[in-house]
Motif scaffolding. Structure first.
Motif, PDB file in Angstrom:
ATOM      1  N   LYS A 109       0.834  -1.204   0.000  1.00 49.99           N
ATOM      2  CA  LYS A 109       0.000   0.000   0.000  1.00 49.99           C
ATOM      3  C   LYS A 109       0.870   1.255   0.000  1.00 49.99           C
ATOM      4  O   LYS A 109       0.505   2.278  -0.607  1.00 49.99           O
ATOM      5  N   ALA A 110       2.020   1.182   0.660  1.00 52.33           N
ATOM      6  CA  ALA A 110       2.960   2.304   0.683  1.00 52.33           C
ATOM      7  C   ALA A 110       3.862   2.320  -0.547  1.00 52.33           C
ATOM      8  O   ALA A 110       4.797   3.125  -0.624  1.00 52.33           O
ATOM      9  N   ARG A 111       3.605   1.413  -1.500  1.00 51.50           N
ATOM     10  CA  ARG A 111       4.343   1.313  -2.767  1.00 51.50           C
ATOM     11  C   ARG A 111       5.828   1.002  -2.546  1.00 51.50           C
ATOM     12  O   ARG A 111       6.696   1.488  -3.260  1.00 51.50           O
ATOM     13  N   ALA A 112       6.119   0.198  -1.530  1.00 50.69           N
ATOM     14  CA  ALA A 112       7.487  -0.247  -1.269  1.00 50.69           C
ATOM     15  C   ALA A 112       7.614  -1.709  -1.704  1.00 50.69           C
ATOM     16  O   ALA A 112       6.745  -2.522  -1.402  1.00 50.69           O
ATOM     17  N   PRO A 113       8.688  -2.072  -2.418  1.00 48.56           N
ATOM     18  CA  PRO A 113       8.874  -3.468  -2.832  1.00 48.56           C
ATOM     19  C   PRO A 113       8.925  -4.390  -1.617  1.00 48.56           C
ATOM     20  O   PRO A 113       9.513  -4.056  -0.593  1.00 48.56           O
ATOM     21  N   VAL A 114       8.303  -5.546  -1.736  1.00 48.70           N
ATOM     22  CA  VAL A 114       8.296  -6.502  -0.632  1.00 48.70           C
ATOM     23  C   VAL A 114       8.166  -7.902  -1.194  1.00 48.70           C
ATOM     24  O   VAL A 114       7.563  -8.105  -2.268  1.00 48.70           O
ATOM     25  N   ILE A 115       8.751  -8.864  -0.515  1.00 44.77           N
ATOM     26  CA  ILE A 115       8.607 -10.270  -0.897  1.00 44.77           C
ATOM     27  C   ILE A 115       8.660 -11.112   0.372  1.00 44.77           C
ATOM     28  O   ILE A 115       9.381 -10.783   1.319  1.00 44.77           O
ATOM     29  N   VAL A 116       7.853 -12.170   0.387  1.00 46.26           N
ATOM     30  CA  VAL A 116       7.820 -13.100   1.517  1.00 46.26           C
ATOM     31  C   VAL A 116       8.456 -14.409   1.075  1.00 46.26           C
ATOM     32  O   VAL A 116       8.072 -14.970   0.044  1.00 46.26           O
ATOM     33  N   VAL A 117       9.429 -14.887   1.843  1.00 49.02           N
ATOM     34  CA  VAL A 117      10.154 -16.119   1.518  1.00 49.02           C
ATOM     35  C   VAL A 117       9.833 -17.175   2.556  1.00 49.02           C
ATOM     36  O   VAL A 117       9.888 -16.915   3.761  1.00 49.02           O
ATOM     37  N   ASP A 118       9.488 -18.364   2.087  1.00 49.15           N
ATOM     38  CA  ASP A 118       9.219 -19.478   3.001  1.00 49.15           C
ATOM     39  C   ASP A 118       9.442 -20.779   2.250  1.00 49.15           C
ATOM     40  O   ASP A 118       9.241 -20.852   1.038  1.00 49.15           O
TER      41      ASP A 118
END
Length: 626
Positions: free
Chosen positions: A421-430
């Motif tokens: 929502k804040a337009r920041a790149p993000v990724i979840v690793v599992d």
């Protein structure tokens, strides 16, 4: 009072690391700052002249430093890294280098006015880029993986080849201009080059075997590697000058592709040594230049040669050599422009200037001037333009700093959604598809794999992410993740969820003290954070203004509110942690995990009742006391 040699060594280190810090602080190319600093300290202000002051030690110090830097760079040349890029890298390192040599030599003769001997020597020398200039630019520009890998491989492979090509050109010229040509020198050169390659391979295999079989104790591994590198370089270089660079490159590539865990463990230590050496050597080389050399740079013929090398020779050699490869037009444009010359060109040019002068070539004295002109021009032009050009060609990962989250659960998925929502790149690793189901259903970018595995290292592009959060249910694993990636991301950019809730005694104490900084509050474990998301706590954004300051925000917020992070107007993130001091300012957005509205009303009502009861109690008490 003339400063002592010890004081000069201190000054070189201080100026080098200081230049690196200034470049980091103000987001400027490090090699540009170092070059300017060296020129100011040396020929302009006259504070030092390392070449004179160090005397006979000057050249050996530079040579050993270059060897270590080149070895450290070649340790990153794992063949797995260039899957799909082998053809472009091979073409650029062979056909491209040959074309650059021929075209550069022609330009040196017809434009700069050098005789054919000096022209072909300097033409071979100027095909080099090298890790001393390419690596700082890659760290600065955040290129996408494909062009970054091509530039890195080209720089490290062509570095020794350029020096050898210059030696080869000199030997060929000496052979054809001699009154009684003797081919033994040429045979010695080729034999020495082959020997250097074999020596580097043997040293790499030998040290690797000792590491794998346990014949080398842990505390001696790093010192042993450095001593073997110096020995490998010296043995080869004593036979034929500049073959030592080929030897250490072969040694580094051999170790890089043996898959030895010990080498991976030492990588960050070697990178730190490499940065220190690059900083010091750049200062020493530029500070040793003469003022006359700097003034000759403005000669129209030399300036014309530099422009021709930058705008014609380099682009033409890249475009011709990559015909038929899968490189895109934008990638070719970037590769055709970025080719900064650095330490190897400066050091080897002084060697050839002396031997060509001894051989009777009068214009050999121009070699140092031309080399400095090309080095400084390319360092400045490419250093300041690589980021801008990469963005224009859509080859840059530059943008808002992203967050890599290890561990998929209710809280991390909702945190990732707030970052989106804040337009920041993000990724979840599992590593679990079941746990990643939450991320998939929420539309959050994810990667399935073990964060510490070699496969993930090669397949997961970590360039867009400046922050790492370890938020799995295993505190020991979180600590291990943080410890592993702290050198890469920086101590202030690596976080873990609090382990204090469940690990208060025994081994838990160790877990609490290692790894990254604790995210948010020490008393908030992952279970607590997940519970709050299940209770419908809201990820709320609050913009600070002149009328509504951070101080007022803290006064108004609920006690159960968890401060998560601050988003700056520039897009930079700052995560809250009790171990970091964060003071949001006007224009910043504070993101928090707040209780739902109904819950807030209940809490307020409960507080009002408590105050009312306390007030009644005080009245009764006062009456009673009275």
């Amino acid at each position: 009072m003339v400063p002592s040699l010890l004081f000069e060594v201190m000054l070189i280190g201080l100026l080098g690391i200081g230049s690196q810090w200034v470049s980091w602080r103000y987001r400027m190319p490090a090699i540009v700052i170092m070059s300017i600093t060296g020129l100011l300290a040396g020929p302009i202000l006259g504070l030092m002249n390392p070449e004179e002051d160090f005397g006979d030690l000057y050249n050996p110090i530079i040579s050993v430093a270059v060897a270590i830097i080149l070895f450290e760079g070649s340790l990153n040349l794992s063949f797995k890294e260039i899957r799909g890029l082998g053809r472009p890298v091979f073409r650029i390192s062979t056909i491209g280098a040959f074309l650059a040599w021929i075209l550069g030599s022609l330009a040196a003769h017809y434009v700069a006015g050098l005789n054919w001997a000096a022209a072909f020597v300097i033409g071979g020398l100027f095909i080099v880029t090298g890790p001393t200039v390419i690596m700082p630019l890659l760290r600065q520009s955040k290129l996408k993986p494909r062009p970054a890998k091509v530039l890195k491989w080209e720089g490290i492979i062509v570095d020794p080849l350029g020096a050898l090509l210059a030696v080869f050109a000199f030997e060929i010229i000496t052979f054809f201009t001699a009154n009684n040509p003797d081919g033994s020198a040429l045979l010695i050169f080729f034999a020495a080059s082959v020997f250097a390659g074999i020596l580097g391979w043997a040293c790499g295999r030998g040290i690797g075997w000792m590491f794998e079989t346990g014949y080398m104790p842990e505390f001696l591994k790093s010192p042993a590697v450095f001593i073997v590198v110096i020995a490998c370089f010296t043995f080869a270089d004593e036979i034929v000058h500049e073959t030592g660079l080929l030897a250490v490159t072969a040694m580094g590539m051999t170790l890089a592709n043996m898959g030895i865990s010990s080498i991976q463990d030492m990588r960050h230590f070697k990178e730190n040594i490499s940065i220190l050496l690059i900083s010091a050597i750049f200062i020493m080389l530029t500070a040793s230049l003469q003022l006359e050399t700097l003034l000759k740079v403005f000669d129209p013929t030399i300036m014309g040669y530099v422009l021709l090398m930058m705008f014609i020779v380099r682009p033409l050699s890249i475009f011709l050599s990559t015909i038929g490869t899968d490189l895109s037009l934008n990638e070719k444009l970037l590769l055709g422009w970025i080719a900064p010359r650095g330490i190897v060109a400066l050091t080897v040019s002084s060697y050839f200037a002396s031997i060509l002068s001894q051989a009777g070539y009068a214009d050999a004295t121009l070699i140092t001037t031309i080399t400095f002109a090309l080095v400084f021009s390319t360092v400045v032009a490419h250093g300041f333009s690589i980021g801008w050009l990469a963005k224009k060609l859509h080859l840059s990962k530059e943008g808002r700093p992203g967050t890599l989250i290890v561990g998929s659960n209710n809280f991390t998925v909702n945190l990732a959604k707030s970052l989106q929502k804040a337009r920041a790149p993000v990724i979840v690793v599992d590593s679990s598809w079941e746990r990643l189901r939450r991320a998939r259903e929420a539309g959050v970018p994810f990667y399935h794999g073990q964060m510490l595995s070699e496969q993930t290292e090669y397949n997961l592009d970590t360039i867009p992410y400046e922050y790492l959060i370890a938020a799995t249910e295993y505190n020991s694993y979180n600590a291990l993740i943080c410890t592993t990636f702290m050198p890469e991301y920086g101590r202030t950019n690596v976080f873990k969820v609090s382990p204090y809730r469940h690990d208060l005694n025994g081994m838990g104490d160790i877990v609490n003290k290692v790894g990254g900084r604790i995210l948010f509050k020490q008393e908030l474990s992952l279970d607590d954070l997940n519970q709050k998301t299940k209770e419908n706590y809201i990820f709320r954004q609050t913009t600070l203004t002149n009328q509504y300051s951070y101080k007022q925000y803290l006064q108004d917020k609920d006690d159960d509110t968890v401060l998560l992070y601050v988003m700056k107007p520039s897009g930079r993130l700052k995560y809250f942690s009790e171990e970091l001091r964060i003071t949001p300012e006007t224009g910043d957005i504070v993101v928090s995990l707040t209780p739902p509205v109904k819950e807030i009303k209940k809490i307020k009502k409960r507080l009002e009742n408590q105050r009312s009861n306390n007030g009644n109690g005080n009245t009764n008490g006062s009456s009673h006391n009275s």
